[in-house]
Design a protein around this motif. Sequence first.
Motif, PDB file in Angstrom:
ATOM      1  N   ALA A  13       0.971  -1.182   0.115  1.00 23.78           N
ATOM      2  CA  ALA A  13      -0.160  -0.103   0.053  1.00 23.78           C
ATOM      3  C   ALA A  13       0.855   1.181   0.101  1.00 23.78           C
ATOM      4  O   ALA A  13       0.376   2.248  -0.551  1.00 23.78           O
ATOM      5  N   ALA A  14       1.997   1.192   0.588  1.00 22.99           N
ATOM      6  CA  ALA A  14       2.864   2.250   0.756  1.00 22.99           C
ATOM      7  C   ALA A  14       4.200   1.731   1.011  1.00 22.99           C
ATOM      8  O   ALA A  14       4.615   0.551   1.455  1.00 22.99           O
ATOM      9  N   VAL A  15       5.395   2.428   0.412  1.00 23.45           N
ATOM     10  CA  VAL A  15       6.822   2.243   0.802  1.00 23.45           C
ATOM     11  C   VAL A  15       7.415   3.260   1.298  1.00 23.45           C
ATOM     12  O   VAL A  15       7.119   4.655   0.594  1.00 23.45           O
ATOM     13  N   TYR A  16       8.190   3.337   2.198  1.00 23.36           N
ATOM     14  CA  TYR A  16       8.820   4.350   2.890  1.00 23.36           C
ATOM     15  C   TYR A  16      10.675   4.216   2.822  1.00 23.36           C
ATOM     16  O   TYR A  16      10.850   2.881   2.706  1.00 23.36           O
ATOM     17  N   GLY A  17      11.365   4.917   2.845  1.00 23.97           N
ATOM     18  CA  GLY A  17      12.838   4.878   2.644  1.00 23.97           C
ATOM     19  C   GLY A  17      13.691   5.019   3.871  1.00 23.97           C
ATOM     20  O   GLY A  17      13.076   5.496   5.018  1.00 23.97           O
ATOM     21  N   ARG A  18      14.950   5.068   3.584  1.00 25.77           N
ATOM     22  CA  ARG A  18      15.813   5.285   4.565  1.00 25.77           C
ATOM     23  C   ARG A  18      16.366   6.686   4.748  1.00 25.77           C
ATOM     24  O   ARG A  18      16.310   7.330   3.610  1.00 25.77           O
ATOM     25  N   GLN A  19      16.866   7.257   5.878  1.00 20.76           N
ATOM     26  CA  GLN A  19      17.280   8.583   5.881  1.00 20.76           C
ATOM     27  C   GLN A  19      18.731   8.432   6.430  1.00 20.76           C
ATOM     28  O   GLN A  19      19.160   7.756   7.362  1.00 20.76           O
ATOM     29  N   VAL A  20      19.599   9.485   5.968  1.00 23.49           N
ATOM     30  CA  VAL A  20      20.863   9.956   6.144  1.00 23.49           C
ATOM     31  C   VAL A  20      20.793  11.334   6.703  1.00 23.49           C
ATOM     32  O   VAL A  20      20.148  12.108   6.181  1.00 23.49           O
ATOM     33  N   ALA A  21      21.724  11.647   7.648  1.00 24.72           N
ATOM     34  CA  ALA A  21      21.726  12.899   8.424  1.00 24.72           C
ATOM     35  C   ALA A  21      22.411  13.660   7.276  1.00 24.72           C
ATOM     36  O   ALA A  21      23.057  13.507   6.249  1.00 24.72           O
ATOM     37  N   HIS A  22      22.242  15.204   7.353  1.00 22.08           N
ATOM     38  CA  HIS A  22      22.796  16.267   6.645  1.00 22.08           C
ATOM     39  C   HIS A  22      24.171  16.523   6.750  1.00 22.08           C
ATOM     40  O   HIS A  22      24.506  15.966   7.970  1.00 22.08           O
ATOM     41  N   ALA A  23      24.715  16.828   5.880  1.00 17.64           N
ATOM     42  CA  ALA A  23      26.549  17.122   6.095  1.00 17.64           C
ATOM     43  C   ALA A  23      26.584  17.869   7.364  1.00 17.64           C
ATOM     44  O   ALA A  23      27.667  17.725   8.108  1.00 17.64           O
ATOM     45  N   SER A  24      25.713  19.056   7.417  1.00 17.81           N
ATOM     46  CA  SER A  24      26.060  19.837   8.648  1.00 17.81           C
ATOM     47  C   SER A  24      25.507  19.317   9.863  1.00 17.81           C
ATOM     48  O   SER A  24      25.549  20.142  10.936  1.00 17.81           O
ATOM     49  N   ALA A  25      24.899  18.249   9.930  1.00 12.01           N
ATOM     50  CA  ALA A  25      24.249  17.911  11.499  1.00 12.01           C
ATOM     51  C   ALA A  25      25.129  17.501  12.312  1.00 12.01           C
ATOM     52  O   ALA A  25      26.447  17.160  12.158  1.00 12.01           O
ATOM     53  N   PRO A  46      26.428  15.848  16.264  1.00 13.61           N
ATOM     54  CA  PRO A  46      26.514  14.666  16.902  1.00 13.61           C
ATOM     55  C   PRO A  46      25.317  14.040  17.346  1.00 13.61           C
ATOM     56  O   PRO A  46      25.152  12.915  16.893  1.00 13.61           O
ATOM     57  N   TYR A  47      24.566  14.799  17.856  1.00 13.26           N
ATOM     58  CA  TYR A  47      23.061  14.179  18.401  1.00 13.26           C
ATOM     59  C   TYR A  47      22.267  13.747  17.382  1.00 13.26           C
ATOM     60  O   TYR A  47      21.676  12.601  17.119  1.00 13.26           O
ATOM     61  N   ALA A  48      22.006  14.739  16.234  1.00 16.44           N
ATOM     62  CA  ALA A  48      21.304  14.430  14.980  1.00 16.44           C
ATOM     63  C   ALA A  48      21.870  13.154  14.197  1.00 16.44           C
ATOM     64  O   ALA A  48      21.104  12.484  13.749  1.00 16.44           O
ATOM     65  N   ARG A  49      23.183  13.085  14.213  1.00 20.11           N
ATOM     66  CA  ARG A  49      23.715  11.810  13.414  1.00 20.11           C
ATOM     67  C   ARG A  49      23.519  10.681  14.154  1.00 20.11           C
ATOM     68  O   ARG A  49      23.048   9.659  13.637  1.00 20.11           O
ATOM     69  N   TRP A  50      23.740  10.784  15.442  1.00 23.08           N
ATOM     70  CA  TRP A  50      23.629   9.469  16.119  1.00 23.08           C
ATOM     71  C   TRP A  50      21.870   9.013  16.220  1.00 23.08           C
ATOM     72  O   TRP A  50      21.647   7.813  15.975  1.00 23.08           O
ATOM     73  N   THR A  51      21.222  10.032  16.265  1.00 21.77           N
ATOM     74  CA  THR A  51      19.858   9.431  16.264  1.00 21.77           C
ATOM     75  C   THR A  51      19.370   8.936  14.832  1.00 21.77           C
ATOM     76  O   THR A  51      18.673   7.978  14.574  1.00 21.77           O
ATOM     77  N   THR A  52      19.773   9.407  13.853  1.00 22.59           N
ATOM     78  CA  THR A  52      19.415   9.107  12.274  1.00 22.59           C
ATOM     79  C   THR A  52      20.176   7.638  12.149  1.00 22.59           C
ATOM     80  O   THR A  52      19.390   6.859  11.805  1.00 22.59           O
ATOM     81  N   GLU A  53      21.235   7.522  12.616  1.00 26.46           N
ATOM     82  CA  GLU A  53      22.087   6.096  12.510  1.00 26.46           C
ATOM     83  C   GLU A  53      21.223   4.987  13.481  1.00 26.46           C
ATOM     84  O   GLU A  53      21.146   3.787  12.971  1.00 26.46           O
ATOM     85  N   GLY A  54      20.711   5.540  14.537  1.00 27.42           N
ATOM     86  CA  GLY A  54      20.145   4.459  15.474  1.00 27.42           C
ATOM     87  C   GLY A  54      18.773   4.063  14.731  1.00 27.42           C
ATOM     88  O   GLY A  54      18.355   2.905  15.018  1.00 27.42           O
ATOM     89  N   ARG A  90      27.321   6.878  26.058  1.00 33.36           N
ATOM     90  CA  ARG A  90      28.606   5.955  25.718  1.00 33.36           C
ATOM     91  C   ARG A  90      28.413   5.554  24.289  1.00 33.36           C
ATOM     92  O   ARG A  90      29.269   5.720  23.715  1.00 33.36           O
ATOM     93  N   SER A  91      27.112   5.317  23.655  1.00 31.67           N
ATOM     94  CA  SER A  91      27.001   4.944  22.424  1.00 31.67           C
ATOM     95  C   SER A  91      27.316   6.093  21.405  1.00 31.67           C
ATOM     96  O   SER A  91      28.152   5.956  20.427  1.00 31.67           O
ATOM     97  N   ILE A  92      26.877   7.347  21.761  1.00 32.56           N
ATOM     98  CA  ILE A  92      27.313   8.737  21.269  1.00 32.56           C
ATOM     99  C   ILE A  92      28.843   8.558  21.053  1.00 32.56           C
ATOM    100  O   ILE A  92      29.584   8.778  19.924  1.00 32.56           O
TER     101      ILE A  92
END
Length: 403
Positions: free
Chosen positions: A121-133, A135-143, A345-347
């Motif tokens: 019915a629907a398809v969604y895709g993957r997200q990667v952080a913007h180059a300017s992101a 540390p926290y924004a990159r970590w949540t996106t990767e998680g 610790r993960s970050i």
Amino acid sequence: MKRLDPKKLDMQGISIVIPTLNGGRIFEDSLLAIKSQDFEGPVDLVVIDSGSTDGTLAAAERVGARVIRIPKRVFHHARTRNLALQYTACEEVVFMVQDAVPVGSSWLGCLRGALQETGAAAVYGRQVAHASAGPYARWTTEGLNRFLGSERRIQRLAFPDAYGKMGFDEAYRLTRLDNVCAVYRKDLLLRYPFPDVPYAEDMAWARQVLFAGERIAYDPEVVVRHSHDRPAGYIFRRHVVDGVFCGRILGKLRNDFSMLSVNDLIGISHAIESRLKEFMGGNLRTVGMRRKGGSLFPSLYSHFPFRNTCRRLLLLGMRNLRSGAGFSGQEVLRGLEAEVEYHWRSIRESQPLPTEAEAWDALEKVAAGVLGKLYGDTYAAHSARGVLNADLHRFTRPYLSGV
């Protein structure tokens, strides 16, 4: 981009709907990425704008988008998307957000291909952080990517009775759908409009079509750049809202915190904040920076209408924390402290934190997210158990909007 007539269904093209409000440079980047797609067939771009005052409208019109204007006060995550659907001209419809930038020139073709190959019915895709992101924004996106997995996945409900046996996490994974970037079959959107919910309209839609026997697909080969560097106060509110409304949509509790009171929430919040300097290794410069910049978190009791009562609750909560007596949240507090420490610790293991300010900012946001989840889950549990009192409602209500 070719302008199509929404009254005549185009079988070869694909419609893209983007709600906007002052999209800025990232929105312009998104438009350029859409325009450069190597896609067979016309692209029908519909921008529904709720009062932009920057160059958003001009940028949309330059690439041939049809622009629908609505007042800012009437924007609603579900209703606005249902309205925009009426202006689309193709049988497949992509919903995006203004700060999602397609990666690669085959993005749109991959998105359509995944929909047709899976019959979902629907398809969604993957997200990667913007180059300017940060540390926290990159970590949540990767998680999020680790949570979703590296392979195409089909989400289906084998039989309706199975849902009742699922826990919160399993139901959350089953109903996952993300309007950051998702393609839908228009006939199903017309049959099942986005439910009238103030948050997570994509999840609410997924739940209803799964119960109708349809499937949702996740395809990590479809990629957009999307991330946010939000302050801790926003992250706190976002997690409160997520806990409350996702619980309502799923009809399940992530945590049963119905035993906690306003007093407990205040005490836990201040106890977590007092532990942060320990997570930073007791760095005195960091503590000084915190004091200079003010409180790390939103004032968790500033909106409470009875200030004297709130001060009493705060003092009582801190006294109970020190004594360990009469405080029903001690076990919850220990669990949250462990969660903050684990995420922190993960970050640090996932990326460098070159400056003290970056490290402190990331730790503050981790703690704000953990506390926001606590508040949201507590409110959701009290509501579900029918024990929501006026104090907890007034205390939490200011955080149930603005995301």
